[in-house]
Design a protein around this motif. Sequence first.
Motif: not given
Length: 306
Positions: A30-36
């Motif tokens: 989840a931490a690797s997902l884009p901020d958007a």
Amino acid sequence: MTGPPTVVTAASPSLPLSLAARGLGELDAAASLPDAVVTLFSVLTYLGNPWVCLFAVCLAYVVGPRAGIARPSAAFVLALGLGAVGLTLGLKAAFALPRPPGAAETGYGFPSGHALGTTVFWGGAALLAHAGRRRVRLGVAAAVVAVVALSRVVIGVHYLADVVAGVAVGALFATAAVAAGPGLRRPSPPSTRAVVACFLAGGVLSAAAAAANPVEREVLLAVGTAAGGAATWASLGDTLSARSTGGAVSLSPRSLVVGALAVPVPLAAMAAVAELPVRSLALAGAGAVGGAALLSLPVAAATLLE
């Protein structure tokens, strides 16, 4: 309405560290997902916010059959939600498992209250509504539950095990309650006795959770709301069950609008009281008054405007 205010930073001494951690690498993913994406899920998670769910079911309750769900069925879903509050907080106190490190929310993490409550609210409404095909309603409810459950992991406030447990417990609770009340096969609107029994069951679950964690304020509010709901429905249930045409409560479009606009008033008052430094008796009393006010809105609107 889904967790005790105490910040928990360590595992319960009676539980193994592996169970307290219970992560499978999902938080790293989840931490690797884009901020958007994270921002999107931080908004979608409000589909499972208890106050949002309460507002939606209370609005459907006031509008009645025009919302695609009979008024007794909406009241039954409201009572289910109060039971979900007690069940969630009771289980959280029993397991006393922490949230992921650095979580933006406080309180215990297992099971996820958002996942459990969303399953009960949306699942219960899908089972008891009469609008559209039942398979479609259940599919929509399942999609909302999945999105809310995933959002809790994506924003880093729960492990995957927390949301899976929440969905499982919520599904079992809602299914058992509907089966014991209106029935799972082609359920008709629940009887007055079934609605009252569901409110009482929610009150018992909330009271048990309050006994396990007496500092939790919102569960005390739920106890009062369940009591007020049971008393109001026992007194006015037959009248409130009447359909909008040809029944004891014939609501005009004007009274429907006024009743619907009034829904936020008791909810906002209850939410405000939950933030005040008042004693448990006052919290329960506020819940009782708020619950009675919410359930009486159709009668009040008809009396004042018809």
